[in-house]
Design a protein around this motif. Structure first.
Motif, PDB file in Angstrom:
ATOM      1  N   GLY A  74      40.741  39.943  49.623  1.00 44.71           N
ATOM      2  CA  GLY A  74      41.405  39.592  48.378  1.00 44.71           C
ATOM      3  C   GLY A  74      42.363  40.684  47.948  1.00 44.71           C
ATOM      4  N   LEU A  75      42.993  40.476  46.789  1.00 44.54           N
ATOM      5  CA  LEU A  75      43.915  41.443  46.209  1.00 44.54           C
ATOM      6  C   LEU A  75      43.258  42.085  45.000  1.00 44.54           C
ATOM      7  N   SER A  76      43.560  43.347  44.776  1.00 46.48           N
ATOM      8  CA  SER A  76      43.079  43.975  43.565  1.00 46.48           C
ATOM      9  C   SER A  76      43.885  43.458  42.375  1.00 46.48           C
ATOM     10  N   VAL A  77      43.329  43.636  41.161  1.00 48.20           N
ATOM     11  CA  VAL A  77      44.044  43.217  39.961  1.00 48.20           C
ATOM     12  C   VAL A  77      45.378  43.947  39.871  1.00 48.20           C
ATOM     13  N   GLY A  78      45.389  45.231  40.255  1.00 48.31           N
ATOM     14  CA  GLY A  78      46.647  45.983  40.242  1.00 48.31           C
ATOM     15  C   GLY A  78      47.679  45.379  41.164  1.00 48.31           C
ATOM     16  N   GLU A  79      47.252  44.904  42.339  1.00 51.25           N
ATOM     17  CA  GLU A  79      48.188  44.259  43.262  1.00 51.25           C
ATOM     18  C   GLU A  79      48.685  42.928  42.704  1.00 51.25           C
ATOM     19  N   VAL A  80      47.803  42.201  42.027  1.00 48.82           N
ATOM     20  CA  VAL A  80      48.223  40.934  41.424  1.00 48.82           C
ATOM     21  C   VAL A  80      49.311  41.175  40.379  1.00 48.82           C
ATOM     22  N   LEU A  81      49.168  42.237  39.613  1.00 54.81           N
ATOM     23  CA  LEU A  81      50.192  42.558  38.608  1.00 54.81           C
ATOM     24  C   LEU A  81      51.518  42.936  39.251  1.00 54.81           C
ATOM     25  N   GLY A  82      51.511  43.259  40.522  1.00 57.51           N
ATOM     26  CA  GLY A  82      52.733  43.653  41.201  1.00 57.51           C
ATOM     27  C   GLY A  82      53.514  42.497  41.790  1.00 57.51           C
TER      28      GLY A  82
ATOM     29  N   LEU B  64      33.682  37.918  37.000  1.00 55.97           N
ATOM     30  CA  LEU B  64      35.101  37.608  37.076  1.00 55.97           C
ATOM     31  C   LEU B  64      35.929  38.877  37.232  1.00 55.97           C
ATOM     32  N   ALA B  65      37.113  38.713  37.828  1.00 55.52           N
ATOM     33  CA  ALA B  65      37.963  39.875  38.065  1.00 55.52           C
ATOM     34  C   ALA B  65      38.768  40.240  36.826  1.00 55.52           C
ATOM     35  N   ALA B  66      39.338  39.243  36.140  1.00 53.22           N
ATOM     36  CA  ALA B  66      40.193  39.532  34.987  1.00 53.22           C
ATOM     37  C   ALA B  66      40.456  38.239  34.225  1.00 53.22           C
ATOM     38  N   LEU B  67      40.990  38.390  33.011  1.00 53.49           N
ATOM     39  CA  LEU B  67      41.395  37.267  32.176  1.00 53.49           C
ATOM     40  C   LEU B  67      42.867  37.442  31.831  1.00 53.49           C
ATOM     41  N   ALA B  68      43.674  36.435  32.156  1.00 51.51           N
ATOM     42  CA  ALA B  68      45.105  36.451  31.836  1.00 51.51           C
ATOM     43  C   ALA B  68      45.374  35.358  30.811  1.00 51.51           C
ATOM     44  N   ILE B  69      46.034  35.711  29.683  1.00 49.70           N
ATOM     45  CA  ILE B  69      46.164  34.785  28.561  1.00 49.70           C
ATOM     46  C   ILE B  69      47.597  34.772  28.032  1.00 49.70           C
ATOM     47  N   LYS B  70      48.069  33.587  27.588  1.00 46.27           N
ATOM     48  CA  LYS B  70      49.351  33.429  26.904  1.00 46.27           C
ATOM     49  C   LYS B  70      49.085  33.307  25.406  1.00 46.27           C
ATOM     50  N   LEU B  71      49.767  34.126  24.623  1.00 41.18           N
ATOM     51  CA  LEU B  71      49.614  34.085  23.175  1.00 41.18           C
ATOM     52  C   LEU B  71      50.833  33.436  22.531  1.00 41.18           C
ATOM     53  N   GLY B  72      50.648  32.995  21.300  1.00 40.44           N
ATOM     54  CA  GLY B  72      51.774  32.489  20.523  1.00 40.44           C
ATOM     55  C   GLY B  72      51.666  31.028  20.183  1.00 40.44           C
ATOM     56  N   ARG B  73      51.271  30.210  21.098  1.00 40.52           N
ATOM     57  CA  ARG B  73      51.261  28.773  20.821  1.00 40.52           C
ATOM     58  C   ARG B  73      49.942  28.327  20.193  1.00 40.52           C
ATOM     59  N   TYR B  74      48.836  28.774  20.756  1.00 43.01           N
ATOM     60  CA  TYR B  74      47.536  28.352  20.224  1.00 43.01           C
ATOM     61  C   TYR B  74      46.767  29.521  19.610  1.00 43.01           C
ATOM     62  N   LEU B  75      47.016  30.711  20.125  1.00 43.23           N
ATOM     63  CA  LEU B  75      46.398  31.924  19.578  1.00 43.23           C
ATOM     64  C   LEU B  75      47.497  32.925  19.265  1.00 43.23           C
TER      65      LEU B  75
ATOM     66  N   GLU C 271      40.940  47.929  40.038  1.00 42.44           N
ATOM     67  CA  GLU C 271      40.509  47.783  41.433  1.00 42.44           C
ATOM     68  C   GLU C 271      39.591  46.584  41.642  1.00 42.44           C
ATOM     69  N   ARG C 272      39.316  45.843  40.579  1.00 44.15           N
ATOM     70  CA  ARG C 272      38.526  44.615  40.751  1.00 44.15           C
ATOM     71  C   ARG C 272      39.261  43.667  41.693  1.00 44.15           C
ATOM     72  N   ILE C 273      38.500  42.889  42.431  1.00 47.28           N
ATOM     73  CA  ILE C 273      39.080  42.059  43.492  1.00 47.28           C
ATOM     74  C   ILE C 273      39.275  40.625  43.023  1.00 47.28           C
ATOM     75  N   VAL C 274      40.456  40.102  43.296  1.00 49.16           N
ATOM     76  CA  VAL C 274      40.780  38.708  43.013  1.00 49.16           C
ATOM     77  C   VAL C 274      40.764  37.947  44.334  1.00 49.16           C
TER      78      VAL C 274
ATOM     79  N   LYS D 130      33.581  31.386  38.717  1.00 48.93           N
ATOM     80  CA  LYS D 130      32.929  31.988  39.886  1.00 48.93           C
ATOM     81  C   LYS D 130      33.293  33.460  39.968  1.00 48.93           C
ATOM     82  N   PRO D 131      32.491  34.240  40.685  1.00 52.69           N
ATOM     83  CA  PRO D 131      32.815  35.671  40.819  1.00 52.69           C
ATOM     84  C   PRO D 131      34.169  35.874  41.478  1.00 52.69           C
ATOM     85  N   ASN D 132      34.808  36.992  41.129  1.00 49.78           N
ATOM     86  CA  ASN D 132      36.085  37.428  41.715  1.00 49.78           C
ATOM     87  C   ASN D 132      37.228  36.466  41.406  1.00 49.78           C
ATOM     88  N   GLU D 133      37.141  35.751  40.286  1.00 47.97           N
ATOM     89  CA  GLU D 133      38.218  34.869  39.876  1.00 47.97           C
ATOM     90  C   GLU D 133      39.139  35.562  38.877  1.00 47.97           C
ATOM     91  N   LEU D 134      40.402  35.201  38.932  1.00 41.89           N
ATOM     92  CA  LEU D 134      41.348  35.513  37.872  1.00 41.89           C
ATOM     93  C   LEU D 134      41.473  34.254  37.024  1.00 41.89           C
TER      94      LEU D 134
END
Length: 616
Positions: A24-32, A99-110, A49-52, A68-72
């Motif tokens: 898998g990819l690390s969270v840092g790699e996903v951000l890249g 879980l590896a991380a939580l990615a969220i969009k703000l503005g419309r509902y929160l 360094e958490r794995i996605v 599930k584990p290791n999900e984004l």
């Protein structure tokens, strides 16, 4: 906060719930990745360094049942718009589920995230990612999953290439050493293959690294490396990786890679696994060849000991091809496992005479009521099986016996080869036979000679790593000078091991010339003559079916051993003096006046010796 990216690096390696390797990819790699150029890490920097390994979209409030584990996890906050208070515990709940991380969009509902949620993410090292509004979830899913699959495909392609190279080595006639050399070159580390007893089968690298790897393997059941405890298939730390060499359900050892500088990566484990597979093929092939050669050698030695191998010149010439030297003074040594395996105290004794007599009487009673030959055989089989209740238990015992016999053969082969390069060694069904050189034929010298050294060394090797304590007895023949005399020498060694065990118990070592009167009795060619002599001399006392008669025979034996000392006999048997006098009178009415007839006492003593040899 500033944008956060990570430099591309080696893919992380984790074990999925099925035990298979997943990249898998690390969270840092996903951000890249390019689609997340505008993403911002707002909390949980320690978890980059958490794995996605997979991605998911939060569409329902009760998402915890679906993650599930290791999900984004991606979300717009829509499922939580009416229950903003649940955000405070969301990070903890997701983190506990791996879980590896939580990615969220703000503005419309929160409009924003609670301060407690952000603080909790920082405490737990759980990344919270703020997504730009102009990026669609489908773009994120597509690119991140593509990168994961591409990375995994590249690693698998390299692993497959290595596998083909290793197989080619074997197809070209290479062995374990060539395989290990190739793996060490590919990984630029030290590599070793160990068998189940920590012996080095092949190695590449400095000696101190090889010794370190032996220590890793020796402690693998008590001190696993990071990510290895309880994992089926492999375990490793940053400085070493360990993979079992398994073929056909049998564990043949371990292949270990070691890098003192900690340069081993998780992706190297795939290469080591392929090397373990190839090593298993090599070991299996070597064992198959060795088994065929061993059987051929054992068959020829069996023919020699049975007198079927031909003239001496032919036998000597044929044995030269095996590395056996039979053109010299020789003696035959037979090693045979003692009875059933036993645990408990080291000094535990095998089954006693009284217990055997009782078992025989029980067998006779069962056979008498079984209704015919077939029933008697079944009853006898049931008694012979002891306490084993079913075929499964007997099957386990059979496997243990085969394992013990193989270990005995290996121990004796090692010990004999160390002391006599020209000796012949072979394992038969229930014994190990060695034909060794003899410097002399004085049995008194055996306590300090090469045979004693072989017995001690074989015993030491045999006792290693055994789950239960086992012993073996050893019989030694007289010295012979030609292959034609070996059949007789073999018979002498067999008699020595079995009579020695009867006289001295498990673990006995006996030379044929040290058996005394038993040697003379064993030389009688017709056993029926011996049985007839026992019946004629002892009469009813020769039978085992009456406990009272067996008890009287025991009294007679002790009387003869004490040279008719009534007081000493009474003390040994815990009888009152008058009780013993009564028993002596009863014995004389059955056998004759043995207290006055020295010749009768001699006959009675010989008859009791023959009974003691029963079953030999």
């Amino acid at each position: 906060m500033s944008y956060t990216t990570a430099d591309p690096g080696p893919p992380a390696l984790r074990l999925a719930s099925t035990g298979t390797l997943t990249y898998g990819l690390s969270v840092g790699e996903v951000l890249g990745v390019s689609t997340l150029n505008g993403a911002r890490l707002i909390a949980g920097r320690a978890g980059l360094e958490r794995i996605v390994q997979r991605l998911n979209v939060m569409e329902v409030p009760d998402i915890l049942s679906w993650v599930k584990p290791n999900e984004l996890l991606l979300t717009t906050g829509y499922p939580l718009r009416n229950t903003p208070q649940s955000l405070d515990n969301l990070v903890a709940d997701l983190d506990e589920r791996g879980l590896a991380a939580l990615a969220i969009k703000l503005g419309r509902y929160l409009e924003s995230l609670p301060a407690e949620m952000i603080a909790q993410a920082d405490r737990r090292g759980f990344p919270l990612i703020l997504l730009p509004n102009d990026v669609g979830f489908d773009d994120i899913l597509n690119q991140v999953l593509t990168d994961i699959l591409n990375r995994q495909a590249a690693v698998l392609a390299r692993t497959e290439e290595v596998h083909r190279a290793l197989v080619q080595i074997v197809l070209c006639g290479g062995g374990l050493q060539e395989v290990v050399d190739e793996v060490a070159t590919l990984l630029d580390v030290a590599v070793v293959v160990l068998d189940g007893e920590q012996r080095v089968l092949a190695g590449a690298g400095p000696d101190e690294h090889v010794q370190a790897m032996r220590a890793f393997d020796a402690g693998r059941h008590t001190a696993c490396g990071r990510g290895g405890c309880g994992i089926t298939g492999a375990h490793g730390t940053s400085d070493h990786l360990v993979v079992p060499v398994v073929a056909g359900g049998f564990d043949h050892g371990r292949i270990i890679a070691f890098s003192p500088g900690g340069t081993l990566r998780g992706t190297d484990l795939g290469i080591l696994e392929r090397a373990a597979t190839v090593a298993a093929l090599v070991v299996t092939k070597q064992q198959a060849v060795a088994a065929v050669e061993s059987k051929y050698r054992a068959d020829f030695l069996r023919d020699i000991l049975a007198g079927r191998a031909g003239e001496d010149d032919r036998v000597v010439a044929h044995c030269d091809g095996f590395g056996w030297d039979l053109d010299r003074p020789m003696m035959v040594v037979v090693a045979e496992l003692d009875g059933r395996p036993r645990g408990g105290a080291p000094g535990a004794e095998p089954e006693g005479r009284a217990a055997r007599d009782a078992r025989r009487r029980a067998a006779g009673a069962s056979m008498g009521t079984a209704g015919g030959t077939a029933g008697g055989a079944a009853a006898g089989a049931a008694v012979g099986a002891g306490t084993e209740p079913d075929g499964g238990a007997r099957g386990v015992r059979g496997a243990e016996e085969r394992s013990a016999q193989e270990r005995l053969a290996a121990a004796w082969t090692m010990a004999v080869r160390r002391h006599d390069k020209g000796a012949a060694v072979a394992s038969f069904a229930h014994e190990v036979v060695a034909v060794i050189g003899a410097d002399g034929d004085d049995p008194a010298e055996l306590s300090t000679g090469p045979v004693q050294a072989m017995v001690k060394e074989a015993s030491s090797v045999f006792a290693e790593h055994l789950p239960v304590r086992r012993t073996f007895s050893t019989g030694i023949s007289r010295t012979v000078t030609s292959p034609a005399e070996l059949p007789e020498a073999y018979e002498q060694a067999v008699k020595a091991v079995r009579v020695g065990r009867q006289l001295h118990g498990a673990g006995a070592r006996a030379h044929f010339d040290q058996l005394g009167v038993y040697r003379l009795l064993s030389l009688v060619s017709d056993p029926e003559e011996l049985h007839a002599f026992v019946r004629e001399t002892l009469g009813d006392l020769a039978a085992d079916d009456e406990p009272e008669l067996v008890d009287l025979r025991r009294t007679l034996q002790v009387l003869l051993e004490t040279n008719l000392n009534v007081a000493e006999t009474a003390r040994r048997l815990h009888f009152h003096y008058n009780t013993l006098r009564y028993r002596i009178g009863k014995l004389e009415r059955m056998l004759g006046a043995f207290t006055e007839d020295a010749h009768l006492r001699l006959n009675l003593t010989l008859a009791l010796h023959v009974l003691r040899m029963r079953g030999i």
